[in-house]
Design a protein around this motif. Structure first.
Motif, PDB file in Angstrom:
ATOM      1  N   VAL A   8       0.855  -1.185   0.000  1.00  0.00           N
ATOM      2  CA  VAL A   8       0.000   0.000   0.000  1.00  0.00           C
ATOM      3  C   VAL A   8       0.890   1.234   0.000  1.00  0.00           C
ATOM      4  N   ASN A   9       0.308   2.375  -0.393  1.00  0.00           N
ATOM      5  CA  ASN A   9       1.094   3.607  -0.375  1.00  0.00           C
ATOM      6  C   ASN A   9       1.219   4.130   1.054  1.00  0.00           C
ATOM      7  N   MET A  10       2.105   5.074   1.220  1.00  0.00           N
ATOM      8  CA  MET A  10       2.403   5.580   2.564  1.00  0.00           C
ATOM      9  C   MET A  10       1.202   6.262   3.197  1.00  0.00           C
ATOM     10  N   THR A  11       0.375   6.937   2.393  1.00  0.00           N
ATOM     11  CA  THR A  11      -0.801   7.614   2.943  1.00  0.00           C
ATOM     12  C   THR A  11      -1.766   6.616   3.569  1.00  0.00           C
ATOM     13  N   SER A  12      -2.028   5.514   2.859  1.00  0.00           N
ATOM     14  CA  SER A  12      -2.914   4.487   3.405  1.00  0.00           C
ATOM     15  C   SER A  12      -2.304   3.843   4.638  1.00  0.00           C
ATOM     16  N   ALA A  13      -0.986   3.618   4.602  1.00  0.00           N
ATOM     17  CA  ALA A  13      -0.321   3.010   5.753  1.00  0.00           C
ATOM     18  C   ALA A  13      -0.462   3.885   6.996  1.00  0.00           C
ATOM     19  N   ARG A  14      -0.308   5.188   6.845  1.00  0.00           N
ATOM     20  CA  ARG A  14      -0.441   6.081   7.998  1.00  0.00           C
ATOM     21  C   ARG A  14      -1.882   6.114   8.514  1.00  0.00           C
ATOM     22  N   THR A  15      -2.839   5.996   7.592  1.00  0.00           N
ATOM     23  CA  THR A  15      -4.239   5.934   8.020  1.00  0.00           C
ATOM     24  C   THR A  15      -4.487   4.681   8.840  1.00  0.00           C
ATOM     25  N   TYR A  16      -3.960   3.543   8.393  1.00  0.00           N
ATOM     26  CA  TYR A  16      -4.122   2.294   9.135  1.00  0.00           C
ATOM     27  C   TYR A  16      -3.476   2.396  10.518  1.00  0.00           C
ATOM     28  N   ILE A  17      -2.303   3.008  10.565  1.00  0.00           N
ATOM     29  CA  ILE A  17      -1.601   3.124  11.854  1.00  0.00           C
ATOM     30  C   ILE A  17      -2.407   3.973  12.832  1.00  0.00           C
ATOM     31  N   GLN A  18      -3.003   5.060  12.339  1.00  0.00           N
ATOM     32  CA  GLN A  18      -3.808   5.904  13.215  1.00  0.00           C
ATOM     33  C   GLN A  18      -5.018   5.142  13.749  1.00  0.00           C
ATOM     34  N   VAL A  19      -5.620   4.316  12.911  1.00  0.00           N
ATOM     35  CA  VAL A  19      -6.757   3.507  13.365  1.00  0.00           C
ATOM     36  C   VAL A  19      -6.328   2.565  14.482  1.00  0.00           C
ATOM     37  N   ILE A  20      -5.196   1.902  14.309  1.00  0.00           N
ATOM     38  CA  ILE A  20      -4.726   0.956  15.325  1.00  0.00           C
ATOM     39  C   ILE A  20      -4.332   1.684  16.607  1.00  0.00           C
ATOM     40  N   LYS A  21      -3.823   2.895  16.500  1.00  0.00           N
ATOM     41  CA  LYS A  21      -3.554   3.681  17.711  1.00  0.00           C
ATOM     42  C   LYS A  21      -4.849   3.936  18.477  1.00  0.00           C
ATOM     43  N   ASN A  22      -5.932   4.216  17.745  1.00  0.00           N
ATOM     44  CA  ASN A  22      -7.230   4.410  18.405  1.00  0.00           C
ATOM     45  C   ASN A  22      -7.698   3.121  19.073  1.00  0.00           C
ATOM     46  N   VAL A  23      -7.488   1.991  18.411  1.00  0.00           N
ATOM     47  CA  VAL A  23      -7.879   0.707  19.004  1.00  0.00           C
ATOM     48  C   VAL A  23      -7.096   0.457  20.289  1.00  0.00           C
ATOM     49  N   LEU A  24      -5.799   0.720  20.261  1.00  0.00           N
ATOM     50  CA  LEU A  24      -4.978   0.536  21.460  1.00  0.00           C
ATOM     51  C   LEU A  24      -5.415   1.481  22.578  1.00  0.00           C
ATOM     52  N   GLY A  25      -5.779   2.716  22.222  1.00  0.00           N
ATOM     53  CA  GLY A  25      -6.281   3.639  23.232  1.00  0.00           C
ATOM     54  C   GLY A  25      -7.578   3.156  23.850  1.00  0.00           C
ATOM     55  N   TRP A  26      -8.462   2.586  23.027  1.00  0.00           N
ATOM     56  CA  TRP A  26      -9.722   2.027  23.551  1.00  0.00           C
ATOM     57  C   TRP A  26      -9.439   0.857  24.482  1.00  0.00           C
ATOM     58  N   ILE A  27      -8.509  -0.012  24.117  1.00  0.00           N
ATOM     59  CA  ILE A  27      -8.154  -1.149  24.974  1.00  0.00           C
ATOM     60  C   ILE A  27      -7.562  -0.649  26.286  1.00  0.00           C
ATOM     61  N   ASN A  28      -6.671   0.325  26.211  1.00  0.00           N
ATOM     62  CA  ASN A  28      -6.024   0.840  27.417  1.00  0.00           C
ATOM     63  C   ASN A  28      -7.021   1.509  28.357  1.00  0.00           C
ATOM     64  N   THR A  29      -8.089   2.109  27.786  1.00  0.00           N
ATOM     65  CA  THR A  29      -9.068   2.825  28.608  1.00  0.00           C
ATOM     66  C   THR A  29     -10.136   1.904  29.182  1.00  0.00           C
ATOM     67  N   PHE A  30     -10.616   0.958  28.376  1.00  0.00           N
ATOM     68  CA  PHE A  30     -11.786   0.181  28.778  1.00  0.00           C
ATOM     69  C   PHE A  30     -11.517  -1.301  29.034  1.00  0.00           C
ATOM     70  N   LYS A  31     -10.449  -1.847  28.476  1.00  0.00           N
ATOM     71  CA  LYS A  31     -10.274  -3.294  28.519  1.00  0.00           C
ATOM     72  C   LYS A  31      -9.018  -3.760  29.236  1.00  0.00           C
ATOM     73  N   LYS A  32      -8.094  -2.866  29.518  1.00  0.00           N
ATOM     74  CA  LYS A  32      -6.796  -3.311  30.025  1.00  0.00           C
ATOM     75  C   LYS A  32      -6.910  -4.006  31.380  1.00  0.00           C
ATOM     76  N   ALA A  33      -7.789  -3.508  32.258  1.00  0.00           N
ATOM     77  CA  ALA A  33      -7.930  -4.135  33.583  1.00  0.00           C
ATOM     78  C   ALA A  33      -8.395  -5.575  33.453  1.00  0.00           C
ATOM     79  N   ASP A  34      -9.396  -5.805  32.609  1.00  0.00           N
ATOM     80  CA  ASP A  34      -9.883  -7.175  32.415  1.00  0.00           C
ATOM     81  C   ASP A  34      -8.835  -8.045  31.752  1.00  0.00           C
ATOM     82  N   LEU A  35      -8.105  -7.489  30.791  1.00  0.00           N
ATOM     83  CA  LEU A  35      -7.072  -8.266  30.117  1.00  0.00           C
ATOM     84  C   LEU A  35      -5.946  -8.632  31.078  1.00  0.00           C
ATOM     85  N   ASP A  36      -5.547  -7.684  31.909  1.00  0.00           N
ATOM     86  CA  ASP A  36      -4.484  -7.964  32.875  1.00  0.00           C
ATOM     87  C   ASP A  36      -4.918  -9.043  33.861  1.00  0.00           C
TER      88      ASP A  36
END
Length: 707
Positions: free
Chosen positions: A303-331
């Motif tokens: 994929v081109n770099m623009t699409s790659a950066r978009t994907y990375i931003q999405v995954i950062k949001n997913v990690l933020g959601w996990i850290n805020t709402f799911k990390k305690a249960d996962l730990d």
């Protein structure tokens, strides 16, 4: 203290006096307490009736005795507590000056005054006493009725409007009078509504005039003298921009839309990327390299770099959601799994080996084997819990099994239910999640796309994600457009008018001796609009116009030249499917402005690169900058907040609304770099009624001879 002791008794007596008006009656009874405080008497042990009587007869320097029983006091009942009016700001009864309050600085009480304020008109009294005497109803009778109403706490027109016929009979009020009064009250309310509407219209007109004045000042400041009132009146597109802005503002201020936005954005789960572990940052860099570069065993195109950066931003949001709402249960789940693992490991050891381990850790090594195991396990789990489980990309997908897509499913549910995101947004998230899962487990895949396999089809986690994405696709096909899109749309003829207006601005601003940087920015705005008017491509094409590479001046065989945009397979979105594009020639009438910008004005922006469009800082123009050029210009000219991608929709909708042949539509689709199905499904913004209009016209023509 005595006054406070009588609060509950006052409420009960107030209810006895007016059961149907209990809240108002109880409030009135409580408000009379202050008069008792200032009067030389105590209401201890007295009934409500005697309290009112004694208060009315007692000397009070602040209210005339005839008004004592109806005067608003300087104590307010709030949550069953009494607060002085000097704190709450309660005004005295209408028509009389403020009662004395205690000076908070000196503690002194000012001397009472008997000076009367300007009397105010009582609407209830005006309505009742303006009734035309007829038969037994005379002025004395009307006065008695007014007194009866006030005695029973009917003091406003709204309260009189809600007076029932049964209560009117008890108060000995003729029903004929009650009906007349209610009709008059309705008329008064309608008159107030008309006056309020007129007031709002006057304010709106004043706001429009102020907006016009400010817009004129802004245009004069930048040298845009084109749009005088005469020129605006000539074309409704530009004359009605304030009206469109007002409508757009009303959409955003709609309580329903505000509630929707508040629900969407009240949950904040952003991740501070600077504070994440270095290991996670390295993982993301490796994933970016995997997406954008070729590697051995690759099953899909990069994929081109623009699409790659978009994907990375999405995954950062997913990690933020996990850290805020799911990390305690996962730990907790990880600790439980680690506890089971340690239990099995320690059970395989002898008692002596366990004792040696505990001794090395300087722990008590006495007791039975189960005791030693539990002690050692507790110590290890405490150390692991203290250290914590750092976030990683494998937090999202722990493995490649079907159950390892659980967190991805929960995140999609969160976007759909809590954030109420559009399916288009969900589809982009799914693309990022699938890309990450492929990166994490691509070495486990044995699929062979050259043999007819789908890429990574043997990974069970990919199968689950594709099922989830298929559900998003189904909702995406029937989902309505975004509600704000109606305030962004410009038809193709209107867009061309904006292009022509921007060209006029450039011509005029050059004559005003404005700073070179201001002139350069005006040129950039016009060129961005003008290039898309003849080559309706994606905003990436504008952003990546590079002198000598994608933007070239080509010499013709007859000695003339033309400017063209050259795209290889990697220079546009669908290049993997369509390959190198035919040179896209810019319209000749743009050449003088393009060449003047390149030769004279572009240098004023001090670019540090070879791309055509330049930010104010000299850097390359990014996506946000291109969007800003279009939205700011269209809002300023028309009130519509059009973005560059809608230009493609506008031209397709316009062409498909004409008598263009199938061959012409296919040629347009190929020129714009997408399929005919994409042109028909995604870019054609005509309504269903507009699409079926030709069929109805044909049917009507067949029916015409028989009608």
């Amino acid at each position: 203290k005595k006054v406070a002791q009588n609060v509950s008794r006052m409420w009960r007596v107030g209810y006895a006096f007016a059961p149907s008006r209990f809240p108002h009656a109880s409030t009135r009874s409580v408000l009379l307490i202050h008069d008792a405080v200032h009067a030389p008497m105590s209401c201890q042990g007295r009934t409500f009736a005697s309290f009112v009587t004694r208060t009315a007869n007692a000397p009070n320097p602040y209210y005339p005795t005839s008004q004592c029983s109806f005067a608003l006091s300087h104590a307010v009942h709030i949550n069953h507590r009494f607060v002085p009016s000097s704190v709450c700001g309660v005004l005295p009864y209408r028509g009389y000056s403020n009662a004395p309050t205690v000076d908070s600085a000196s503690g002194a009480t000012p001397q009472p005054t008997t000076e009367l304020a300007e009397p105010q008109v009582d609407p209830l009294e005006t309505l009742v006493m303006s009734t035309t005497p007829k038969g037994p109803i005379n002025k004395e009778k009307l006065t008695a009725i007014l007194t009866s109403l006030r005695d029973n706490w009917y003091t406003t027109l709204d309260e009189l409007k809600n007076l029932s016929e049964a209560e009117a009979v008890q108060l000995k009020i003729p029903l004929r009078l009650l009906g007349e009064w209610k009709k008059q009250i309705v008329s008064i309310e309608e008159q107030k509504e008309r006056e309020e509407q007129e007031r709002l219209e006057r304010e709106e007109e004043a706001r429009r005039e102020e907006a016009k004045r400010l817009a004129a000042e802004e245009r004069a400041k930048n040298g845009y003298d084109y749009d005088s009132e005469e020129s605006d009146e000539e074309d409704p597109l530009f004359a009605q921009r304030e009206e469109r802005l007002r409508k757009a503002a009303s959409i955003h201020s709609d309580p329903k839309n505000q509630a929707k936005l508040a629900k969407r954005y009240r949950i904040v789960y952003t991740l501070d990327w600077k504070s994440v572990p270095q290991s996670l940052q390295n993982e993301v860099k490796d994933w970016e390299t995997w997406m954008t570069q070729r590697f051995y065993g690759q099953q899909e195109p990069r994929v081109n770099m623009t699409s790659a950066r978009t994907y990375i931003q999405v995954i950062k949001n997913v990690l933020g959601w996990i850290n805020t709402f799911k990390k305690a249960d996962l730990d907790k789940a990880r600790l439980d799994a680690k506890a089971v693992e340690l239990e099995a490991e320690y059970n395989a050891l002898s008692k002596e080996e366990l004792a040696d381990i505990l001794a090395n850790k300087k722990l008590d090594n006495k007791g039975t084997k189960p005791t030693l195991i539990e002690r050692l396990k507790t110590h290890e789990l405490a150390a692991i819990k203290k250290k914590g489980f750092p976030l990683s990309l494998r937090t999202i997908f722990p493995g490649s099994g079907p159950n390892d897509a659980q967190l991805a499913f929960e995140y999609m549910q969160f976007l759909n239910k809590e954030r109420e995101n559009h399916p288009n947004t969900e589809s982009k998230v799914m693309n990022a999640l699938k890309s990450l899962a492929k990166h994490l487990f691509y070495k486990e895949s044995k699929a062979d796309p050259t043999a007819g396999d789908k890429p990574y089809q043997d990974l069970q986690v990919i199968r689950e994600l594709r099922k989830l994405h298929h559900d998003v696709f189904k909702r995406q096909r029937v989902a309505p457009r975004a509600y704000a899109e109606q305030h962004r749309w410009l038809s193709w003829p209107d867009y061309l008018k904006c292009v022509d207006r921007l060209r006029t601005e450039v011509d005029q601003i050059k004559e005003k001796n404005k700073p070179d940087k201001t002139v350069a920015q005006a040129f950039q705005t016009y060129l961005a609009f003008a290039i898309l008017s003849c080559i309706p491509d994606r905003q990436r094409t504008l952003r990546e116009l590079e002198l000598g590479r994608t933007l070239q001046k080509v010499e013709n065989s007859d000695g003339t030249y033309h400017w063209a945009i050259m795209h290889g397979p990697g220079d546009y979105k669908t290049g993997k499917s369509y390959g190198a594009r035919t040179p896209m020639i810019i319209a000749p009438h743009i050449y003088p402005y393009l060449e003047e910008f390149i030769d004279k004005w572009r240098g004023a922006l001090k670019p540090n690169h070879s791309f055509l469009f330049v930010r104010g800082t000299g850097e390359k123009m990014e996506t946000e900058g291109i969007y800003s050029i279009f939205t700011r210009a269209t809002v300023r000219l028309t009130g519509q907040k059009m973005n560059p991608h809608l230009v493609r929709d506008s031209i397709v909708t316009h062409v498909r609304s004409t008598d263009a042949s199938q061959r012409e539509l296919e040629a347009l689709a190929l020129y714009m770099g997408h399929s005919l199905a994409m042109q028909k499904g995604s870019y054609d913004r005509r309504t269903k009624a507009e699409k079926i209009a030709p069929a109805l016209s044909i049917l009507n023509s067949y029916l015409a001879p028989n009608t």
